[in-house]
Design an enzyme around this catalytic site. Structure first.
Site, PDB file in Angstrom:
ATOM      1  N   ASP A  64     102.982 -10.022  83.873  1.00  0.00           N
ATOM      2  CA  ASP A  64     101.827 -10.103  84.783  1.00  0.00           C
ATOM      3  C   ASP A  64     100.836  -8.997  84.450  1.00  0.00           C
ATOM      4  OD1 ASP A  64     103.316  -7.970  85.633  1.00  0.00           O
ATOM      5  OD2 ASP A  64     103.064  -8.362  87.767  1.00  0.00           O
ATOM      6  N   CYS A  65     100.475  -8.923  83.187  1.00  0.00           N
ATOM      7  CA  CYS A  65      99.632  -7.830  82.691  1.00  0.00           C
ATOM      8  C   CYS A  65      98.152  -8.186  82.835  1.00  0.00           C
ATOM      9  CB  CYS A  65      99.970  -7.534  81.230  1.00  0.00           C
ATOM     10  SG  CYS A  65      99.039  -6.154  80.546  1.00  0.00           S
ATOM     11  N   GLY A  66      97.376  -7.200  83.259  1.00  0.00           N
ATOM     12  CA  GLY A  66      95.949  -7.423  83.427  1.00  0.00           C
ATOM     13  C   GLY A  66      95.110  -7.014  82.241  1.00  0.00           C
TER      14      GLY A  66
END
Length: 333
Positions: free
Chosen positions: A71-73
């Protein structure tokens, strides 16, 4: 259990589609904040693979990972698994960004994925197209240019000192040029957008009045050493620190609010240094699984190292605040 699954990008997503062959013995690794994403359960139902929490259970060996869910931005984690050629699913609609952006390609990475974007694929659809490389290999061996005799005096190759110095300087200049280009690329694509995001977030919080509400809640804690120790214990609590750490966004917002209160005289200035240590007690707690993966740590090391660092930050958070308070008392008085 399906033979092949197809994963397409979601709304505003990037990359893909990924066609993953279901092989027995593989595992699904998910490194996400909060609860397990719904797509992990859906992948387990379609593949029969075991789901492994990267934060709690550690990362299995690379050859056992069938797919990684993150869930990397737009930070380092986006390119960590694509660099190792592990199919990567990002539940956020993040494109090709981060320090490892050069490893993020459409054939190994897909983002913005939801449950509806994962489906069973027919074997015919999933089979990768075969590329006829025989003719290419044959033609590659046939040069179209002329062969020149380099034994002649004018064209003979020289391996003297001057040639070696020239080659060394050329190599050094190429390395420096490439490093400069990658630095500028990282600044433009990663650092500046993040700075703009944090600035906009702080502006919204300050303009909406939410900043005053948070400041009133923080003032009792930040107004005394005991309150700062309590704040450090809250920020470094092992169940909260992995979710408070990403991007240091929360620490930056709280730091601005505390700084405003110091400027207004509500909080004594000699508490600025211990307050800095208190709001950053969770620093690096979210990065431990990623850092251990980059170091190619063993599964046992990851399983033991992640909770060890989280507990270590919790234990050392309060003493560092007290040390900072003791040091600042000599600075400002």
């Amino acid at each position: 259990m399906a033979n092949t699954i197809e994963i397409r990008k979601g709304e505003s997503g990037w990359g893909g589609p990924l066609s993953i062959n279901v092989t027995a013995g593989k595992k699904i690794v998910y490194i996400t904040a909060g609860t397990k994403p719904a797509i992990v359960d859906h992948l387990v139902a379609l593949t029969g693979w075991e789901a492994v929490d990267g934060f709690k259970q550690g990362e299995p060996p690379a050859e056992e990972i069938g797919v990684a869910v993150i869930d990397c931005g737009g930070t380092l984690r986006c390119g960590l698994y694509p660099k190792r050629r592990i199919p990567t699913i990002n539940i956020h609609a993040t494109g090709k960004s981060g320090p490892l952006a050069q490893f993020i390609t459409e054939d190994i990475y897909v983002s913005g994925v939801r449950v509806a974007d994962i489906r069973v694929a027919n074997d015919a659809e999933a089979a990768p197209p075969e590329v006829a490389v025989a003719d290419v290999a044959v033609n590659a061996g046939k040069g179209t240019g002329r062969d020149y005799d380099t034994s002649k005096k004018i064209t003979e190759q020289s391996d003297g000192l001057l040639a070696k110095v020239g080659m060394g300087m050329g190599s050094a200049v190429a390395i420096l040029f490439q490093s400069g280009r990658e630095t500028i690329d990282t600044v433009l694509k990663t650092i500046l957008p993040f700075m703009a995001f944090v600035s906009a977030l702080i502006g919204i919080i300050m303009a909406s009045g939410l900043g005053d509400f948070i400041a009133h809640g923080l003032t009792p804690l930040a107004n005394s050493p005991v309150g700062l120790v309590t704040l450090a214990l809250i920020c470094s609590f092992p169940l909260l620190s992995p979710f408070l750490g990403p991007g240091a966004v929360i620490a930056q917002v709280i730091g601005v609010l505390v700084g405003v209160q110091i400027g207004q005289g509500t909080i004594p200035p000699h508490l600025a240094l211990p307050a800095l240590f208190a709001i950053n007690a969770q620093a690096a707690c979210d990065f431990i699984p990623v850092g251990l993966s980059l170091a190619n740590a063993r599964q046992e090391t990851v399983r033991v190292g992640v909770p060890a660092v989280l507990v270590g930050r919790f234990i050392t958070g309060a003493p560092t605040v007290l040390l900072a308070w003791a040091a600042s008392s000599f600075i400002y008085h």
